[in-house]
Design an enzyme around this catalytic site. Structure first.
Site, PDB file in Angstrom:
ATOM      1  CE  LYS A  44     -53.672  -1.715  44.082  1.00  0.00           C
ATOM      2  NZ  LYS A  44     -52.678  -0.875  44.274  1.00  0.00           N
ATOM      3  CE  LYS A  46     -50.749  -3.925  48.130  1.00  0.00           C
ATOM      4  NZ  LYS A  46     -49.706  -2.771  48.090  1.00  0.00           N
TER       5      LYS A  46
HETATM    6  N1  C2G Z   1     -42.782   1.061  47.172  1.00  0.00           N
HETATM    7  C1  C2G Z   1     -41.153   1.140  47.470  1.00  0.00           C
HETATM    8  N2  C2G Z   1     -40.470   0.617  48.640  1.00  0.00           N
HETATM    9  C2  C2G Z   1     -41.122   0.000  49.368  1.00  0.00           C
HETATM   10  C3  C2G Z   1     -42.683  -0.102  49.432  1.00  0.00           C
HETATM   11  C4  C2G Z   1     -43.320   0.527  48.234  1.00  0.00           C
HETATM   12  O1  C2G Z   1     -40.510   1.835  46.604  1.00  0.00           O
HETATM   13  N3  C2G Z   1     -40.437  -0.736  50.366  1.00  0.00           N
HETATM   14  C5  C2G Z   1     -43.050   1.583  46.202  1.00  0.00           C
HETATM   15  C6  C2G Z   1     -43.989   0.553  45.180  1.00  0.00           C
HETATM   16  O2  C2G Z   1     -42.794  -0.036  44.489  1.00  0.00           O
HETATM   17  C7  C2G Z   1     -44.623   1.503  44.552  1.00  0.00           C
HETATM   18  C8  C2G Z   1     -45.208   2.529  45.659  1.00  0.00           C
HETATM   19  O3  C2G Z   1     -43.984   2.545  46.412  1.00  0.00           O
HETATM   20  O4  C2G Z   1     -44.125   2.044  43.221  1.00  0.00           O
HETATM   21  C9  C2G Z   1     -46.351   2.439  46.031  1.00  0.00           C
HETATM   22  O5  C2G Z   1     -46.627   1.059  46.713  1.00  0.00           O
HETATM   23  P1  C2G Z   1     -47.983   0.312  46.915  1.00  0.00           P
HETATM   24  O6  C2G Z   1     -48.673   1.420  47.562  1.00  0.00           O
HETATM   25  O7  C2G Z   1     -47.597  -0.976  47.472  1.00  0.00           O
HETATM   26  O8  C2G Z   1     -48.372   0.166  45.464  1.00  0.00           O
HETATM   27  P2  C2G Z   1     -49.054  -1.260  44.699  1.00  0.00           P
HETATM   28  O9  C2G Z   1     -50.087  -1.565  45.645  1.00  0.00           O
HETATM   29  O10 C2G Z   1     -47.829  -1.848  44.268  1.00  0.00           O
HETATM   30  O11 C2G Z   1     -49.673  -0.590  43.184  1.00  0.00           O
HETATM   31  O12 C2G Z   1     -51.403   0.234  39.165  1.00  0.00           O
HETATM   32  C10 C2G Z   1     -50.047   0.066  39.902  1.00  0.00           C
HETATM   33  C11 C2G Z   1     -50.526  -0.289  41.301  1.00  0.00           C
HETATM   34  O13 C2G Z   1     -51.362   0.529  41.625  1.00  0.00           O
HETATM   35  C12 C2G Z   1     -49.415  -0.356  42.127  1.00  0.00           C
END
Ligand code: C2G
Length: 129
Positions: A44, A46
């Protein structure tokens, strides 16, 4: 029992994550969180500060979370929904539309993201200090 699932890296756990987990939990009685493995995070593009094991331990301590499983690939969601008898799939709306294919197996909900907070912002703000 109504089961909910959500996916993410959840690194440097913050109020945006907590708001998402709390609302996801309100859609059922049991919340499964699939946390990206360290290898999947590389896919990803990340870079998580905490390892998978550390992020898992932190998420397991959150009152809204009932179970934590690893997310190892983009393609595992259908199997997860079936294997865990999931009724509702929940994600932040930055993913809106991306997982509509799951509508064949469960309810798909995209929730508004929490504005003004992100792991990236935390890292950036710390660099400025
Ligand atoms: N999130 C949120 N508000 C934020 C930051 C994050 O609502 N200010 C939510 C994201 O939309 C997501 C969850 O928290 O639903 C986890 O965020 P991340 O750890 O950034 O996940 P991500 O990298 O988007 O991984 O298969 C799906 C992926 O693994 C999603």
């Amino acid at each position: 029992m109504k089961k909910v699932i959500t996916y993410g890296t959840f690194d440097l756990l913050h109020t945006g994550h907590i708001n998402l987990l709390r609302r996801a939990n309100e859609y059922g009685d049991y919340l499964v969180v699939a946390i990206s493995s360290d290898e999947f995070n590389e896919l990803k593009n990340k870079k998580a500060y905490y390892t998978f094991e550390q992020r898992k331990a932190i998420l397991e301590a959150v009152r809204y979370v009932d179970e934590v499983i690893p997310e190892k690939s983009w393609g595992q969601k259908v199997d997860d929904v079936r294997k865990h008898n999931v009724d509702v799939f929940v994600m932040g709306d930055d993913w809106k539309g991306k997982f509509d294919y799951l509508m064949e197996y469960c309810e798909v909900i995209y929730l508004p993201r929490t504005v003004g907070i992100s792991t990236t912002k935390i890292k950036r703000d710390l660099d400025k200090k």
